[in-house]
Design an enzyme around this catalytic site. Structure first.
Site, mmCIF file in Angstrom:
data_model
loop_
_atom_site.group_PDB
_atom_site.id
_atom_site.type_symbol
_atom_site.label_atom_id
_atom_site.label_comp_id
_atom_site.label_asym_id
_atom_site.label_seq_id
_atom_site.Cartn_x
_atom_site.Cartn_y
_atom_site.Cartn_z
ATOM 1 N N LYS A 147 -9.376 13.462 8.279
ATOM 2 C CA LYS A 147 -9.132 13.083 9.755
ATOM 3 C C LYS A 147 -8.750 14.286 10.533
ATOM 4 O O LYS A 147 -8.662 15.559 9.926
ATOM 5 C CB LYS A 147 -7.551 12.358 9.619
ATOM 6 C CG LYS A 147 -7.666 11.093 8.843
ATOM 7 C CD LYS A 147 -6.070 10.721 8.767
ATOM 8 C CE LYS A 147 -5.823 9.473 8.091
ATOM 9 N NZ LYS A 147 -6.509 8.330 8.863
ATOM 10 N N ASP B 132 -2.080 10.442 3.298
ATOM 11 C CA ASP B 132 -3.697 10.048 3.682
ATOM 12 C C ASP B 132 -4.479 11.251 4.649
ATOM 13 O O ASP B 132 -4.066 11.309 5.759
ATOM 14 C CB ASP B 132 -3.665 8.907 4.203
ATOM 15 C CG ASP B 132 -5.140 8.459 4.429
ATOM 16 O OD1 ASP B 132 -6.277 9.068 3.975
ATOM 17 O OD2 ASP B 132 -5.280 7.421 5.182
ATOM 18 N N ARG C 116 -7.640 -0.242 1.568
ATOM 19 C CA ARG C 116 -8.049 -1.439 0.964
ATOM 20 C C ARG C 116 -8.463 -1.226 -0.492
ATOM 21 O O ARG C 116 -8.502 -2.490 -1.341
ATOM 22 C CB ARG C 116 -9.153 -1.782 1.932
ATOM 23 C CG ARG C 116 -10.564 -1.039 1.957
ATOM 24 C CD ARG C 116 -11.163 -1.323 3.105
ATOM 25 N NE ARG C 116 -10.471 -0.911 4.540
ATOM 26 C CZ ARG C 116 -10.968 -1.024 5.540
ATOM 27 N NH1 ARG C 116 -12.184 -1.555 5.726
ATOM 28 N NH2 ARG C 116 -10.221 -0.447 6.651
ATOM 29 N N LYS D 29 0.794 -0.986 -0.191
ATOM 30 C CA LYS D 29 -0.105 -0.019 -0.110
ATOM 31 C C LYS D 29 0.981 1.176 0.026
ATOM 32 O O LYS D 29 1.650 1.285 0.939
ATOM 33 C CB LYS D 29 -0.761 -0.004 1.237
ATOM 34 C CG LYS D 29 -1.585 1.269 1.509
ATOM 35 C CD LYS D 29 -2.372 1.467 2.780
ATOM 36 C CE LYS D 29 -2.962 2.758 3.031
ATOM 37 N NZ LYS D 29 -3.615 2.810 4.439
ATOM 38 N N ASP E 56 2.009 6.634 5.215
ATOM 39 C CA ASP E 56 0.892 5.692 4.849
ATOM 40 C C ASP E 56 1.180 5.029 3.450
ATOM 41 O O ASP E 56 0.577 4.206 3.216
ATOM 42 C CB ASP E 56 -0.614 6.223 4.793
ATOM 43 C CG ASP E 56 -1.554 5.692 5.060
ATOM 44 O OD1 ASP E 56 -1.561 4.354 5.581
ATOM 45 O OD2 ASP E 56 -2.724 5.859 4.684
#
Ligand code: MN
Ligand code: ZN
Length: 500
Positions: free
Chosen positions: A276, A269, A350, A264, A287
């Site tokens: 966030k 992010d 994901r 990943k 990330d």
């Protein structure tokens, strides 16, 4: 950036310079060569040890001015503990402990690589050298002013004295490449996100070409053609276009099924529209720790010419809030054809992995796929920062990972999978949704990924707790730890290419 610390091997009989590092067991016993060097000072060292309650326990240290008669400026004694309890990984740790005790500056160092019972084996001396390098790593390329004495870097030559220089050099040659791989992974994780965006990450991965790695970079157009709607949805709010990089090392027999490692690579992010909170958001430059590990691993394997066919694949995106960003409620179609309702745009990793896993499974039909991802905060709630979460549809692969985890100290802990978790990610509008409830968050994430592996033997490592910001250790003082490179290198070496 080359290390400031240079590690080399010299014969026991060579001249001593600067700081002298020696090893003793829990009876304060030194090896014969060390005893010869220390001469009459041994008695004084034992008394100093007693006065300082130094008992030679594993990884404990005694540090003082070199006594009269010893040709050194300082003497650093490292305890190796009870000889019968010495573990394979201890030498790496001792190297780290020794490097941690050295003061900033350029005073040379000589280490007598001798255990009380015997001279160190070449592999042990090599592990010691690796530990030194891993500990000495610094990421300070953006500091234009180095404050005097404060967090100064080592800038010295460390000579490791061994009984057989050629054998130690040979043993270190491949270890050295593995450390380089860890350093590459750490650098990538530590880099700021304005410097390391997807295209730049791809460019750095492409430097593996120099080692004979085949590189394919898929740009947005190519990914659109492949139908990677899940990955592309994540990156669509960013000014930085997404990339997927495929790295291939063909060191095995022609036609042998490759091993595949998938990372990943969310270069930053923000969470996207499901943004966030600002506290610690800067940490989200890490990330991409999974992708960083895959690049470091490919470096290690190619540089030491691993006898295996290996595919590395990384999905590189930036997750930003924007007028063109993806929304909660959007439904995207993955490359597999399965549709996904976006519930939370912060569950983006994901989505990236879904398309890369599917692509690799179809294109390469690998022997196994192992993905690494800083995927969920929930894995830290479950396991803290000591173990990465391991999820697998294959017991043999899982057991092997657990074993090499114990050996390398990059530990994994197996977590469950099971169809009973699936209902958490059922969607009323699409084939699935991208988040479940708070409970079992790492498990539902893994359950989601499993839908894209197409029955390939597969393991997922959730490294959110281990890849960045984990507590410092004897061999790692860096924010980006490079977790996973040593683990997976060992997995390949031990099980998939015969004897080294
Ligand atoms: Mn996220
Ligand atoms: Zn993420």
């Amino acid at each position: 950036m080359p290390d400031a610390v240079k590690v080399g091997f010299v014969p026991f009989s060579g001249p001593l310079r600067g700081v002298l590092v020696v090893f003793c067991d829990d009876n304060l016993k030194f090896g014969p060569a060390t005893t010869r060097v220390l001469g009459a000072a041994v008695d004084m060292i034992r008394r100093t040890a007693a006065a300082n309650q130094f008992k030679g326990k594993s990884a404990s240290t005694l540090d003082f001015l070199a006594p009269e008669g010893v040709k050194a400026t300082r003497l650093l004694v490292i305890g190796t503990g009870k000889p019968s309890e010495l573990k394979k990984n201890d030498l790496l740790k001792f190297g780290g402990v020794a490097a941690g005790k050295l003061r900033p500056g350029n005073e040379p160092v000589t280490m007598l690589a001798e255990l009380p019972a015997a001279a160190m084996k070449p592999e042990q001396a090599a592990a010691l050298a690796s530990g030194v390098r891993l500990r000495a790593y610094r990421f300070d390329r953006y500091k234009t002013k180095k404050k005097d004495g404060e967090d100064g870097a080592l800038d010295c030559t460390i000579s490791i004295a061994v009984s057989d220089v050629a054998a130690a050099k040979k043993a270190f040659a491949s270890e050295d490449h593995i450390v380089d791989g860890v350093v590459i992974a750490r650098d990538l994780v530590n880099e700021p996100p304005n410097v390391l965006f997807p295209a730049e990450f791809a460019r750095r991965a492409a430097q593996l070409r120099k080692l004979g790695v085949d590189i394919d970079v898929l740009d947005v157009k190519a990914m659109r053609k492949l139908g990677m709607g899940a990955l592309l949805g994540v990156g669509q709010g960013s000014a930085q276009p997404s990339r997927t990089v495929i790295m291939r090392w063909n060191g095995g027999k022609k036609g042998d099924q490759p091993l595949a490692f998938i990372g990943k690579g969310v270069c930053f992010d923000t969470g996207g529209i499901s943004i966030k909170p600002s506290a610690s958001m800067e940490d989200m430059k890490g990330d991409m720790g999974g992708a960083a590990c895959v690049v470091g691993l490919m470096h290690a394997l190619a540089a030491r010419k691993a006898r295996a066919n290996v595919v590395g694949a990384i999905g590189l995106v930036e997750n930003m809030p924007d007028g063109s960003a993806q929304r909660p409620g959007d439904i995207v179609t993955s490359m597999s054809g399965q549709t996904i309702e976006i519930i939370n745009t912060d569950a983006e990793g994901r989505l990236v992995l879904a398309d890369v896993l599917w692509y690799v499974a179809q294109k390469f039909r690998p022997k196994f796929m192992i993905d690494l991802a800083t995927l969920t905060g929930a894995i830290m709630v479950a396991l803290g920062t000591e173990h990465a979460g391991l999820f697998s549809n294959n017991d043999e692969l899982a057991e092997r990972l657990i074993r090499v985890g114990q050996e390398t100290g990059e530990k994994v802990w197996r977590m469950p999978l099971g169809p009973e978790y699936d209902k958490q990610i059922d969607s009323q509008f699409a084939d699935m949704k991208n988040t479940g409830t708070r409970n079992g968050g790492s498990i539902t994430a893994a359950q989601f990924l499993q839908r894209f592996v197409d029955n390939t033997p597969w393991a997922h490592l959730d490294i959110a707790g281990t890849a960045m910001g984990a507590p410092k250790t004897d061999i790692n003082q860096s924010w980006g730890s490079g977790y996973g490179v040593r683990l997976l290198e060992r997995l390949v070496a031990q099980y998939y290419e015969g004897k080294r």
